[in-house]
Design a protein around this motif. Structure first.
Motif, PDB file in Angstrom:
ATOM      1  N   PRO A   1       7.956   9.350 -12.712  1.00  0.00           N
ATOM      2  CA  PRO A   1       6.972  10.088 -13.422  1.00  0.00           C
ATOM      3  C   PRO A   1       5.613   9.377 -12.979  1.00  0.00           C
ATOM      4  CG  PRO A   1       7.904   8.856 -15.184  1.00  0.00           C
ATOM      5  CD  PRO A   1       8.601   8.744 -13.851  1.00  0.00           C
ATOM      6  N   GLY A   2       4.308  10.076 -12.956  1.00  0.00           N
ATOM      7  CA  GLY A   2       3.058   9.750 -12.866  1.00  0.00           C
ATOM      8  C   GLY A   2       2.138  10.401 -13.258  1.00  0.00           C
ATOM      9  N   VAL A   3       0.900   9.863 -13.534  1.00  0.00           N
ATOM     10  CA  VAL A   3      -0.067  10.686 -14.196  1.00  0.00           C
ATOM     11  C   VAL A   3      -1.613  10.052 -13.513  1.00  0.00           C
ATOM     12  CG1 VAL A   3      -1.628  11.241 -16.124  1.00  0.00           C
ATOM     13  CG2 VAL A   3       0.974  11.017 -16.367  1.00  0.00           C
TER      14      VAL A   3
ATOM     15  N   GLY B   1      10.283  -0.630 -11.688  1.00  0.00           N
ATOM     16  CA  GLY B   1       9.133  -1.130 -12.622  1.00  0.00           C
ATOM     17  C   GLY B   1       8.250  -0.197 -12.860  1.00  0.00           C
ATOM     18  N   ASN B   2       6.978  -0.789 -13.191  1.00  0.00           N
ATOM     19  CA  ASN B   2       5.784   0.089 -13.637  1.00  0.00           C
ATOM     20  C   ASN B   2       4.363  -0.575 -13.061  1.00  0.00           C
ATOM     21  OD1 ASN B   2       4.716  -1.586 -15.903  1.00  0.00           O
ATOM     22  ND2 ASN B   2       6.641  -1.237 -16.810  1.00  0.00           N
ATOM     23  N   TYR B   3       3.674   0.418 -13.022  1.00  0.00           N
ATOM     24  CA  TYR B   3       2.154   0.160 -12.425  1.00  0.00           C
ATOM     25  C   TYR B   3       1.100   0.900 -12.989  1.00  0.00           C
ATOM     26  CZ  TYR B   3       3.402   4.315  -9.976  1.00  0.00           C
ATOM     27  OH  TYR B   3       3.880   5.624  -9.536  1.00  0.00           O
ATOM     28  N   THR B   4       0.022   0.164 -13.234  1.00  0.00           N
ATOM     29  CA  THR B   4      -1.277   0.848 -13.478  1.00  0.00           C
ATOM     30  C   THR B   4      -2.328   0.617 -12.480  1.00  0.00           C
ATOM     31  OG1 THR B   4      -0.640   0.464 -15.723  1.00  0.00           O
ATOM     32  CG2 THR B   4      -3.218   0.961 -15.333  1.00  0.00           C
ATOM     33  N   TYR B   5      -3.304   1.572 -12.210  1.00  0.00           N
ATOM     34  CA  TYR B   5      -4.482   1.164 -11.368  1.00  0.00           C
ATOM     35  C   TYR B   5      -5.742   2.116 -11.752  1.00  0.00           C
ATOM     36  CZ  TYR B   5      -2.945   5.878  -9.218  1.00  0.00           C
ATOM     37  OH  TYR B   5      -2.625   6.987  -9.039  1.00  0.00           O
ATOM     38  N   LEU B   6      -6.865   1.603 -11.357  1.00  0.00           N
ATOM     39  CA  LEU B   6      -8.104   2.044 -12.050  1.00  0.00           C
ATOM     40  C   LEU B   6      -9.163   1.557 -11.125  1.00  0.00           C
ATOM     41  CD1 LEU B   6     -10.135   3.158 -14.295  1.00  0.00           C
ATOM     42  CD2 LEU B   6     -10.166   0.771 -14.967  1.00  0.00           C
TER      43      LEU B   6
ATOM     44  N   PRO C   1       0.802  -1.101   0.145  1.00  0.00           N
ATOM     45  CA  PRO C   1       0.025  -0.006  -0.056  1.00  0.00           C
ATOM     46  C   PRO C   1       0.833   1.329  -0.120  1.00  0.00           C
ATOM     47  CG  PRO C   1       0.028  -1.195   2.150  1.00  0.00           C
ATOM     48  CD  PRO C   1       0.433  -1.968   1.097  1.00  0.00           C
ATOM     49  N   SER C   2       1.889   1.276   0.667  1.00  0.00           N
ATOM     50  CA  SER C   2       2.995   2.503   0.776  1.00  0.00           C
ATOM     51  C   SER C   2       3.406   2.798  -0.664  1.00  0.00           C
ATOM     52  CB  SER C   2       3.931   2.153   1.681  1.00  0.00           C
ATOM     53  OG  SER C   2       4.889   1.119   1.059  1.00  0.00           O
ATOM     54  N   ASP C   3       3.597   2.015  -1.620  1.00  0.00           N
ATOM     55  CA  ASP C   3       3.698   2.430  -3.170  1.00  0.00           C
ATOM     56  C   ASP C   3       2.883   2.727  -3.818  1.00  0.00           C
ATOM     57  OD1 ASP C   3       6.517   1.189  -2.591  1.00  0.00           O
ATOM     58  OD2 ASP C   3       5.810  -0.829  -3.385  1.00  0.00           O
ATOM     59  N   VAL C   4       1.514   2.218  -3.605  1.00  0.00           N
ATOM     60  CA  VAL C   4       0.203   2.836  -4.176  1.00  0.00           C
ATOM     61  C   VAL C   4       0.009   4.402  -3.780  1.00  0.00           C
ATOM     62  CG1 VAL C   4      -2.188   2.644  -4.546  1.00  0.00           C
ATOM     63  CG2 VAL C   4      -0.664   0.339  -4.414  1.00  0.00           C
TER      64      VAL C   4
ATOM     65  N   GLY D   1      -4.570   5.823 -12.707  1.00  0.00           N
ATOM     66  CA  GLY D   1      -3.270   6.276 -12.804  1.00  0.00           C
ATOM     67  C   GLY D   1      -2.268   5.321 -13.280  1.00  0.00           C
ATOM     68  N   ILE D   2      -1.156   5.999 -14.056  1.00  0.00           N
ATOM     69  CA  ILE D   2      -0.032   4.944 -14.238  1.00  0.00           C
ATOM     70  C   ILE D   2       1.058   5.776 -13.782  1.00  0.00           C
ATOM     71  CG2 ILE D   2      -1.210   4.389 -16.397  1.00  0.00           C
ATOM     72  CD1 ILE D   2       0.332   6.338 -17.785  1.00  0.00           C
ATOM     73  N   GLY D   3       2.299   4.844 -13.567  1.00  0.00           N
ATOM     74  CA  GLY D   3       3.603   5.556 -13.003  1.00  0.00           C
ATOM     75  C   GLY D   3       4.571   4.637 -13.311  1.00  0.00           C
ATOM     76  N   GLN D   4       5.858   5.191 -13.266  1.00  0.00           N
ATOM     77  CA  GLN D   4       7.027   4.242 -13.269  1.00  0.00           C
ATOM     78  C   GLN D   4       7.988   4.539 -12.309  1.00  0.00           C
ATOM     79  OE1 GLN D   4       9.322   4.846 -17.080  1.00  0.00           O
ATOM     80  NE2 GLN D   4      10.430   3.180 -16.721  1.00  0.00           N
ATOM     81  N   GLN D   5       8.226   3.581 -11.364  1.00  0.00           N
ATOM     82  CA  GLN D   5       9.246   3.618 -10.383  1.00  0.00           C
ATOM     83  C   GLN D   5      10.572   3.558 -10.878  1.00  0.00           C
ATOM     84  OE1 GLN D   5       8.181   2.250  -6.520  1.00  0.00           O
ATOM     85  NE2 GLN D   5      10.412   1.672  -6.127  1.00  0.00           N
ATOM     86  N   GLN D   6      11.678   4.571 -11.081  1.00  0.00           N
ATOM     87  CA  GLN D   6      12.938   4.420 -11.495  1.00  0.00           C
ATOM     88  C   GLN D   6      13.693   3.369 -10.833  1.00  0.00           C
ATOM     89  OE1 GLN D   6      14.421   7.991 -11.529  1.00  0.00           O
ATOM     90  NE2 GLN D   6      12.902   9.060 -12.886  1.00  0.00           N
ATOM     91  N   ARG D   7      14.574   2.478 -11.424  1.00  0.00           N
ATOM     92  CA  ARG D   7      15.258   1.552 -11.190  1.00  0.00           C
ATOM     93  C   ARG D   7      16.272   2.176  -9.877  1.00  0.00           C
ATOM     94  NH1 ARG D   7      20.556  -0.489 -12.553  1.00  0.00           N
ATOM     95  NH2 ARG D   7      20.874  -2.655 -12.010  1.00  0.00           N
ATOM     96  N   GLN D   8      15.919   1.622  -8.620  1.00  0.00           N
ATOM     97  CA  GLN D   8      17.045   2.127  -7.390  1.00  0.00           C
ATOM     98  C   GLN D   8      18.271   1.013  -7.330  1.00  0.00           C
ATOM     99  OE1 GLN D   8      16.725   5.287  -6.122  1.00  0.00           O
ATOM    100  NE2 GLN D   8      15.375   5.349  -7.554  1.00  0.00           N
ATOM    101  N   VAL D   9      19.268   1.368  -6.980  1.00  0.00           N
ATOM    102  CA  VAL D   9      20.286   0.509  -6.440  1.00  0.00           C
ATOM    103  C   VAL D   9      20.675   0.914  -5.274  1.00  0.00           C
ATOM    104  CG1 VAL D   9      22.556  -0.143  -7.125  1.00  0.00           C
ATOM    105  CG2 VAL D   9      21.067   0.366  -9.153  1.00  0.00           C
TER     106      VAL D   9
END
Length: 817
Positions: free
Chosen positions: A250-252, A304-309, A190-193, A270-278
């Protein structure tokens, strides 16, 4: 600045302005009632104007209909009383020396459609109800700047720790609902959402610490209910939100509502992309037996990336018949990897084992929830409601580990792959009945949750001769877990002018059938639980006192039961325990709330359970993927002993000069843990706590500036503890185009790029120290545009399905599976 100095600084500001606000002692009071029913009207807007007709101050009536306008200069005023559905009333108030009492002000229902009314009123941010605290996100000016996760830090009794885990009263054992329903949107992390969702999407956040009997009994600490915006009359409105974050990507996000005649739909996507973290890490384990040391270091990657509706539909057949439906869909695909070295040395420092380990894995999930509700009203009393509900949920997920071993010394482990296909299919049937009788409100209902969990995991070793991967039968199994919960509830609420009482009882019958298909073993469990809940609220003129008691149950979720052995790190393996029993928790709480000037909530609570589910680890001999015996550290879940906590929480909101606002949210808990594992008695205790403070300043030209600071003490665990965490945040925003367009920027912990999260574990066999360095310094820019001009709410069922009966999975442990 040290946390103690920060809190002293904030307290000093608070006391200074509180003292300076006492210069004017004149006040006006009264009570607003319905002219026909003679019942109090709560949340009526009261605007005080001077002789020239200029608004001076405003307030809202309390639940008992009373109001007070304080700190006035002696003069002649007029009261403007406005409430939706009632005729506006204007009452002159003559000049008085101390207190002017307007008495009982009766409002009559309006026979004409209410035209657009512009009222300047300060909405209360925090509201205390008999069994919950509600935080009005839309009344918080920073809702256009912050993410939903940032906003959760400001809600009383909630906190977010160093790894973005959401906590309720310092505990991760709770349930999250979206619009009073379980949602696969928050099932995993849930924190990522909430990092991706703008706070502007949310109407209010409810913290239900004494859940009434209508709620499923799961969630030891309580329930977090996220209510999203649904504003509509005839026509449409909405908003679009764009975001760029240097760490989270980024996210919309789009939020909208449409209503035409009897049909309405509202939702967000919404859609978004979590940039690769090292992120670097290191882990040192010292063995008691021979003082040998296992040291690992390397990096973990994630991105990675995610989508929610989400969409809710409503069709009002007539005034007594209503059909609603909802659909939630979300999907995510993330790359998860590791590059590490592992070296073991004996007590003399000689190298005894070494390998270089690379894992190139991924994780995907999909969530689908579809619900249909039919609500029937009654002609004699439209407040009587009978609701039939059905919901179907489907949430599959896959995990893949592709492990390559090189440079091995005394470690004959081949390259291997692991596959795990897991998920849950749930059908829910529910019947609810609500029957108000004068000052009483009676609720009753029944529910059946038919849950089918599954997990099919396979491990394959690389055959160096053929170059092909071959199935390892020792690491392969099919697991099915059918859990059915049948429940009935009955609750009563009595609401008087100064007292509100609510009590109920819920009976739950749980049947469990687990089957390990590959090895031919099975587990069967059946048990009953009676769950009482009692809440009592005493209201005063500007304050209230609340007492609550409830029992809550934590049923283990599939991620705790799943016997899949995760060997993504072959020296530290983790697995579930299909023999876990449910945990029963007892909670008492007492809370004082005052809304005379701003709001303040002070509460204390005591909770205990005697079969606590704990994550534990031990040293053991295990068969690795090469079929060889190796000494590894195994982590799993067990029902162990007692878990007791005594807590104190404080939250306050105050506004100075109409432009400067302060909010404080803090918690302090004394924890006692005790349990036996592998013949060893463990005891641990300690103090945990957190504090959050926010200062906001608003200029008249649409600019707003904010400063946040927080402190989190870390956790007390049965076998160890974790480190503390401090953060700061700075934000600024500008409203344009008649407040339709908002541009916002924010900087989180800009003075330190990474924080180091440390966890200590101590057992009779070893002492372990783990460090994880996570990127936290980040910068965000966002743009939000609102369109449409509508008021009112899309009509929805007052009762619907919310499955909050199982222990959730994922990083924040607040979701559902």
């Amino acid at each position: 600045m040290k946390p103690s100095l920060l809190l002293l600084f904030v307290l000093g500001i608070f006391l200074h302005f509180t003292a300076s606000a006492q210069t004017n002692s004149y006040k006006i009071k009264g009570m607003v009632v319905d002219s026909a029913k003679k019942t109090p009207l709560s949340f009526v807007t009261v605007v005080l104007k001077d002789a020239a007709g200029k608004a001076v101050k405003s307030t809202l009536t309390k639940e008992d209909g009373s109001f007070q306008v304080l700190n006035l200069k002696p003069a002649a005023y007029q009261l403007n009383i406005a409430y939706v559905g009632y005729n506006t009333k204007i009452i002159p108030v003559k000049e008085a020396s101390e207190t002017a009492d307007a008495g009982r002000i009766a409002l009559s229902a309006s026979s004409n459609q209410l035209k657009e009314v512009s009222v300047v009123a300060a909405r209360p941010i925090v509201k205390r109800e008999v069994d919950r605290i509600a935080y009005d996100v839309q009344a918080d000016p920073e809702s256009t700047v912050l993410t939903a996760l940032d906003m959760l830090r400001k809600v009383p009794m909630l906190s977010v720790d160093a790894q973005d885990n959401i906590k309720l009263k310092g505990s991760g054992n709770y349930k999250i609902l979206i619009n009073n329903k379980e949602s696969s949107l928050v099932a995993k992390n849930p924190s990522d959402v909430f990092k991706a969702m703008p706070a502007a999407n949310i109407e209010r956040i409810e913290v239900i610490t004494t859940p009434p009997a209508k709620y499923d009994a799961e969630g030891l600490a309580g329930i977090i209910n996220i209510i999203t915006k649904k504003n509509v009359d005839q026509g449409y409105n909405g908003s679009i939100n764009l975001r760029e974050n240097t760490v989270w990507g980024p996210g919309v996000n789009l939020n909208g509502t449409v209503k035409q005649g009897k049909f309405g739909v509202s939702g967000y996507a919404g859609i978004g992309q979590q940039q690769r973290q090292v992120n670097p890490f290191d882990n040192t384990q010292t063995f008691t037996r021979d003082q040998s040391v296992l040291a690992q270091n390397g990096t973990n990657t994630f991105g990675g990336n995610y989508t929610y509706l989400n969409a809710e539909l409503s069709y009002e057949i007539d005034t007594l018949n209503l059909i609603t439906g909802s659909i939630d869909y979300n999907k995510g695909k993330f790359k998860q990897g590791a590059d590490q070295q592992s070296a073991q040395r004996n007590g003399l420092g000689d190298l005894t084992q070494f390998y270089h380990f690379i894992n190139d894995g991924n994780n995907t999930w999909t969530g689908l929830d579809a619900a249909l509700n039919y609500q029937l009203g009654f002609k004699k009393d439209k407040n009587r409601l009978l609701t039939f509900s059905y919901k179907y949920s489907h949430s599959p997920s896959t995990q893949f580990n592709d492990v390559h071993i090189s440079d091995a010394v005394n470690y004959p482990l081949p390259n291997y792959q692991q596959h795990n296909n897991a998920g849950s299919n749930v059908q829910t049937y529910q019947l609810d009945y609500v029957h108000p009788v004068k000052k009483f409100n009676i609720e009753a209902g029944g529910k059946a949750i038919l849950r089918d969990n599954y997990s099919a995991f396979t491990s394959e070793n690389l055959n160096n001769t053929t170059g092909l991967y071959e199935v390892n039968p020792r690491q392969t199994n099919d697991f099915s877990y059918q859990q059915n919960v049948y429940s009935f509830y009955n609750s009563y609420q009595l609401k008087l002018i100064k007292w509100t009482a609510k009590a109920g009882l819920r009976l739950e019958r749980t049947t469990v059938n687990a089957d390990f298909t590959s090895v031919g073993s099975a587990i069967k469990q059946d048990y009953n639980n009676f769950i009482p809940s009692v809440s009592l609220l005493r209201s005063f003129k500007t304050s209230s006192l609340n007492f609550g008691f409830t029992e809550r149950i934590q049923r283990p979720g599939i991620w705790q039961l799943n016997p899949f052995v995760d060997q993504s790190n072959p020296k530290f393996i983790s697995t579930g325990n299909p023999n876990l029993q449910p945990e029963l928790n007892h909670t008492f709480e007492l809370t004082y709330s005052n809304f005379a000037k701003g709001s303040i909530n002070i509460g204390t609570s005591y909770a205990f359970s005697n079969n606590s589910i704990q994550n534990v680890s031990n040293i053991s001999l295990a068969t690795n993927t090469a079929g060889k015996q190796d000494t590894v550290t195994t982590s799993t879940y067990q029902n162990l002993g007692s878990n007791k906590s005594l807590g104190l929480n404080l939250s306050a909101n105050y506004t100075f000069f109409k432009n400067l606002s302060l909010s404080v949210n803090s918690q302090l808990n004394q924890i006692w843990l005790e349990g036996s594992y592998n013949g060893q008695l463990y005891k641990n205790q300690g103090v945990t706590g957190n504090a959050f403070a926010n200062l906001g300043y608003k200029l008249n030209n649409g600019y707003r500036f904010g400063f946040d600071a927080g402190y989190y003490s870390g956790d007390v665990l049965l076998q160890g503890k974790s480190s503390r965490f401090i953060f700061t945040s700075y934000s600024a925003s500008k409203e344009m185009l008649k407040k339709k367009l908002t541009l916002a920027i924010a900087a989180n912990s800009p003075f330190k790029e990474r924080f180091q999260f440390t966890q200590y574990t101590a057992t009779p066999d070893y002492y372990q120290v783990s460090h994880n360095q996570n990127r936290y310094s980040n910068y965000r820019i966002s743009l939000s545009y609102k369109f449409g001009k509508l008021n009112g709410d899309i009509k929805k069922n007052q009762r619907s399905i919310n499955n909050d009966d199982t222990k959730g999975g994922g990083k924040s442990t607040g979701g559902n599976n």
